[in-house]
Scaffold this motif. Structure first.
Motif, PDB file in Angstrom:
ATOM      1  N   HIS A  49      53.209  70.305  16.858  1.00 23.70           N
ATOM      2  CA  HIS A  49      52.369  71.474  16.523  1.00 23.70           C
ATOM      3  C   HIS A  49      50.718  71.135  16.661  1.00 23.70           C
ATOM      4  CE1 HIS A  49      55.971  73.200  15.162  1.00 23.70           C
ATOM      5  NE2 HIS A  49      56.083  72.149  14.418  1.00 23.70           N
ATOM      6  N   ARG A  50      50.015  72.273  17.262  1.00 27.37           N
ATOM      7  CA  ARG A  50      48.437  71.779  17.341  1.00 27.37           C
ATOM      8  C   ARG A  50      47.830  72.564  16.051  1.00 27.37           C
ATOM      9  NH1 ARG A  50      47.051  74.881  23.063  1.00 27.37           N
ATOM     10  NH2 ARG A  50      48.073  76.956  22.294  1.00 27.37           N
ATOM     11  N   GLN A  51      48.455  73.411  15.507  1.00 29.28           N
ATOM     12  CA  GLN A  51      47.734  74.492  14.374  1.00 29.28           C
ATOM     13  C   GLN A  51      48.276  74.315  13.123  1.00 29.28           C
ATOM     14  OE1 GLN A  51      48.351  78.549  15.877  1.00 29.28           O
ATOM     15  NE2 GLN A  51      46.617  78.425  17.299  1.00 29.28           N
ATOM     16  N   TYR A  52      49.321  73.494  13.000  1.00 24.15           N
ATOM     17  CA  TYR A  52      49.818  73.274  11.710  1.00 24.15           C
ATOM     18  C   TYR A  52      50.233  71.786  11.694  1.00 24.15           C
ATOM     19  CZ  TYR A  52      49.696  78.047  10.999  1.00 24.15           C
ATOM     20  OH  TYR A  52      49.297  79.260  11.078  1.00 24.15           O
ATOM     21  N   TYR A  79      52.505  74.826  25.250  1.00 27.44           N
ATOM     22  CA  TYR A  79      52.408  75.349  23.897  1.00 27.44           C
ATOM     23  C   TYR A  79      52.958  76.699  23.796  1.00 27.44           C
ATOM     24  CZ  TYR A  79      50.358  71.284  21.459  1.00 27.44           C
ATOM     25  OH  TYR A  79      50.256  70.121  20.899  1.00 27.44           O
ATOM     26  N   ASP A  82      52.648  77.815  19.198  1.00 33.44           N
ATOM     27  CA  ASP A  82      52.174  76.702  18.392  1.00 33.44           C
ATOM     28  C   ASP A  82      53.211  75.427  18.458  1.00 33.44           C
ATOM     29  OD1 ASP A  82      50.145  75.052  16.960  1.00 33.44           O
ATOM     30  OD2 ASP A  82      51.656  75.347  15.265  1.00 33.44           O
ATOM     31  N   GLU A 133      47.988  74.348   7.448  1.00 35.72           N
ATOM     32  CA  GLU A 133      46.891  74.829   8.476  1.00 35.72           C
ATOM     33  C   GLU A 133      46.353  73.524   8.996  1.00 35.72           C
ATOM     34  OE1 GLU A 133      43.729  78.019   9.893  1.00 35.72           O
ATOM     35  OE2 GLU A 133      44.667  78.368   8.048  1.00 35.72           O
ATOM     36  N   TYR A 134      45.977  73.088  10.091  1.00 32.79           N
ATOM     37  CA  TYR A 134      45.335  72.200  10.658  1.00 32.79           C
ATOM     38  C   TYR A 134      44.151  72.516  11.529  1.00 32.79           C
ATOM     39  CZ  TYR A 134      44.518  67.625  12.969  1.00 32.79           C
ATOM     40  OH  TYR A 134      43.814  66.522  13.670  1.00 32.79           O
ATOM     41  N   LYS A 135      42.963  71.857  11.018  1.00 37.10           N
ATOM     42  CA  LYS A 135      41.857  72.256  11.851  1.00 37.10           C
ATOM     43  C   LYS A 135      41.162  71.014  12.115  1.00 37.10           C
ATOM     44  CE  LYS A 135      40.126  76.268   9.471  1.00 37.10           C
ATOM     45  NZ  LYS A 135      40.801  76.991   8.846  1.00 37.10           N
ATOM     46  N   ASP A 136      41.284  70.636  13.564  1.00 37.07           N
ATOM     47  CA  ASP A 136      40.632  69.401  14.109  1.00 37.07           C
ATOM     48  C   ASP A 136      39.195  69.385  14.183  1.00 37.07           C
ATOM     49  OD1 ASP A 136      40.403  66.961  15.276  1.00 37.07           O
ATOM     50  OD2 ASP A 136      41.075  67.632  17.383  1.00 37.07           O
TER      51      ASP A 136
END
Length: 137
Positions: A49-52, A79, A82, A133-136
């Protein structure tokens, strides 16, 4: 979010909780309590996943995870929205077992396979999955 999630996990009877989505107080997160069964590797899907971030905790039983090799694995498609799946080489994949004494955290760069059959006789499991929730940066 992490502090609230770990506090909720520590004070909640995860074996008595009914299967389904459960809100984690003070956050927008929900814990998904799943009763299921591990399956053959060939029938299990790959993902990242890229957002979580996936927080996964086996409450009952034993679950095997496959960790994909980034050199030989390739995305199958873009994707949506997500999740992305991969083609991979089994002999380049690392396998690890999860039991109730540990948890796994899969960040966007951790391409993985969940719920793979283990060497145990009983393949029934109870898993708690929380999407953080993931924030790069």
């Amino acid at each position: 979010q992490w502090k609230a999630m770990f506090a909720w996990l520590a004070k909640t009877d995860l074996l008595a909780l009914p299967a389904g989505l459960h809100p984690i107080p003070g956050t927008t997160m929900k814990a998904n309590v799943e009763d299921g069964e591990n399956g053959d590797l060939e029938k299990r899907g790959t993902e990242s996943h890229r957002q979580y971030v996936d927080f996964q905790y086996v409450v009952k039983g034993s679950e095997r995870f496959g960790l994909l090799d980034h050199v030989t694995s390739r995305p199958k498609a873009p994707y949506r929205p997500d999740i992305i799946n991969y083609d991979y080489e089994v002999d380049k994949t690392k396998f690890v077992d999860s039991t109730p004494d540990k948890f796994f955290i899969f960040y966007p760069g951790d391409w993985h396979i969940a719920k793979i059959k283990t060497d145990k006789a009983d393949q029934k499991i109870r898993v708690v999955v929380v999407k953080v929730e993931y924030k790069d940066k």
